[in-house]
Design a protein around this motif. Structure first.
Motif, PDB file in Angstrom:
ATOM      1  N   UNK A  69       0.805  -1.225   0.000  1.00  0.00           N
ATOM      2  CA  UNK A  69       0.000   0.000   0.000  1.00  0.00           C
ATOM      3  C   UNK A  69       0.838   1.275   0.000  1.00  0.00           C
ATOM      4  N   UNK A  70       2.002   1.250   0.639  1.00  0.00           N
ATOM      5  CA  UNK A  70       2.829   2.459   0.754  1.00  0.00           C
ATOM      6  C   UNK A  70       3.983   2.504  -0.238  1.00  0.00           C
ATOM      7  N   UNK A  71       4.038   1.559  -1.171  1.00  0.00           N
ATOM      8  CA  UNK A  71       5.155   1.540  -2.117  1.00  0.00           C
ATOM      9  C   UNK A  71       5.079   2.731  -3.060  1.00  0.00           C
ATOM     10  N   UNK A  72       6.222   3.211  -3.517  1.00  0.00           N
ATOM     11  CA  UNK A  72       6.316   4.353  -4.421  1.00  0.00           C
ATOM     12  C   UNK A  72       7.706   4.341  -5.050  1.00  0.00           C
ATOM     13  N   UNK A  73       7.917   5.222  -6.023  1.00  0.00           N
ATOM     14  CA  UNK A  73       9.240   5.371  -6.627  1.00  0.00           C
ATOM     15  C   UNK A  73      10.132   6.144  -5.662  1.00  0.00           C
ATOM     16  N   UNK A  74      11.381   5.748  -5.576  1.00  0.00           N
ATOM     17  CA  UNK A  74      12.335   6.411  -4.698  1.00  0.00           C
ATOM     18  C   UNK A  74      13.222   7.373  -5.486  1.00  0.00           C
ATOM     19  N   UNK A  75      13.695   8.406  -4.815  1.00  0.00           N
ATOM     20  CA  UNK A  75      14.582   9.388  -5.439  1.00  0.00           C
ATOM     21  C   UNK A  75      15.755   8.658  -6.105  1.00  0.00           C
ATOM     22  N   UNK A  76      16.038   9.033  -7.364  1.00  0.00           N
ATOM     23  CA  UNK A  76      17.151   8.450  -8.090  1.00  0.00           C
ATOM     24  C   UNK A  76      16.803   7.223  -8.921  1.00  0.00           C
ATOM     25  N   UNK A  77      15.621   6.644  -8.717  1.00  0.00           N
ATOM     26  CA  UNK A  77      15.221   5.479  -9.513  1.00  0.00           C
ATOM     27  C   UNK A  77      14.793   5.896 -10.909  1.00  0.00           C
ATOM     28  N   UNK A  78      14.988   5.002 -11.867  1.00  0.00           N
ATOM     29  CA  UNK A  78      14.436   5.181 -13.213  1.00  0.00           C
ATOM     30  C   UNK A  78      12.969   4.760 -13.125  1.00  0.00           C
ATOM     31  N   UNK A  79      12.064   5.686 -13.478  1.00  0.00           N
ATOM     32  CA  UNK A  79      10.638   5.409 -13.329  1.00  0.00           C
ATOM     33  C   UNK A  79       9.945   5.404 -14.687  1.00  0.00           C
ATOM     34  N   UNK A  80       8.795   4.731 -14.736  1.00  0.00           N
ATOM     35  CA  UNK A  80       7.976   4.714 -15.937  1.00  0.00           C
ATOM     36  C   UNK A  80       7.089   5.949 -15.980  1.00  0.00           C
ATOM     37  N   UNK A  81       7.097   6.634 -17.133  1.00  0.00           N
ATOM     38  CA  UNK A  81       6.322   7.866 -17.310  1.00  0.00           C
ATOM     39  C   UNK A  81       5.424   7.709 -18.534  1.00  0.00           C
ATOM     40  N   UNK A  82       4.126   7.504 -18.313  1.00  0.00           N
ATOM     41  CA  UNK A  82       3.176   7.289 -19.409  1.00  0.00           C
ATOM     42  C   UNK A  82       2.841   8.605 -20.084  1.00  0.00           C
ATOM     43  N   UNK A  83       3.094   8.680 -21.405  1.00  0.00           N
ATOM     44  CA  UNK A  83       2.789   9.888 -22.182  1.00  0.00           C
ATOM     45  C   UNK A  83       1.552   9.699 -23.040  1.00  0.00           C
TER      46      UNK A  83
END
Length: 188
Positions: A76-90
């Motif tokens: 429930x509390x998971x999220x992207x962390x600073x410095x991670x490569x994240x997925x960005x839907x355009x």
């Protein structure tokens, strides 16, 4: 060891950041400048993703297929962390957090914290909700984000050289260009 998520352990509606339809979608990769929740609107600052505070937006964060944690309570509390490569839907459909009730096909805009709500008259629109949803829940928004119609910031990654210009177009000498270096026909 990462915990696989998939569709297991989700509420009836899709969790934030989950791809919301079978239609084509486009996801870019960008580095997170700060911790970023799933399904929130993103902007770019210093070539990194931050939570967007206003429209227009760059993309919407998608969730990863695993959770960093030691128990199922961590999901429930998971999220992207600073410095991670994240997925960005355009382009495509994604489940997002909403702060107001939304109806199917309502126009969507964002709040200052990157969450979504129906657009009011005169507000910038970032997409359309393709499902209805109750306030403080989730709904699926469909977007096709481009940089068309936005105002440039003047920030560039590489400095372009400007060819010489002749201010008197009636008296151009050979070898002098009449362009300013900003005409980029054919460049993609």
């Amino acid at each position: 060891m990462p915990l696989p998520v998939g569709q297991l352990y989700q509420k009836k509606e899709l969790g934030n950041g989950t791809i919301g339809s079978l239609k084509d979608y486009s996801i870019y990769t960008v580095t997170a400048a700060t911790d970023i929740d799933y399904g929130v609107a993103l902007d770019i600052q210093d070539n990194q993703a931050v939570v967007a505070a206003k429209a227009p937006i760059y993309a919407i964060s998608v969730k990863r297929a695993y959770v960093i944690g030691h128990s199922y309570d961590d999901i429930e509390d998971d999220h992207w962390l600073k410095g991670e490569k994240i997925g960005a839907l355009r382009r495509g459909s994604v489940s997002v957090p909403i702060t107001e009730d939304v109806g199917r096909l309502d126009q969507a805009t964002i709040n200052a914290d990157g969450t979504f709500r129906p657009a009011k008259p005169g507000e910038p629109v970032v997409g359309r909700f393709i499902t209805a949803g109750d306030a403080n829940g989730t709904a699926i928004v469909d977007v096709n984000l481009t940089d068309m119609g936005t105002t440039g910031t003047g920030t560039t990654v590489d400095k372009l050289s400007t060819p010489a210009t002749d201010t008197n177009t009636n008296n151009q000498s050979a070898g002098t260009s009449s362009t300013t270096g900003t005409d980029k026909k054919g460049d993609k």
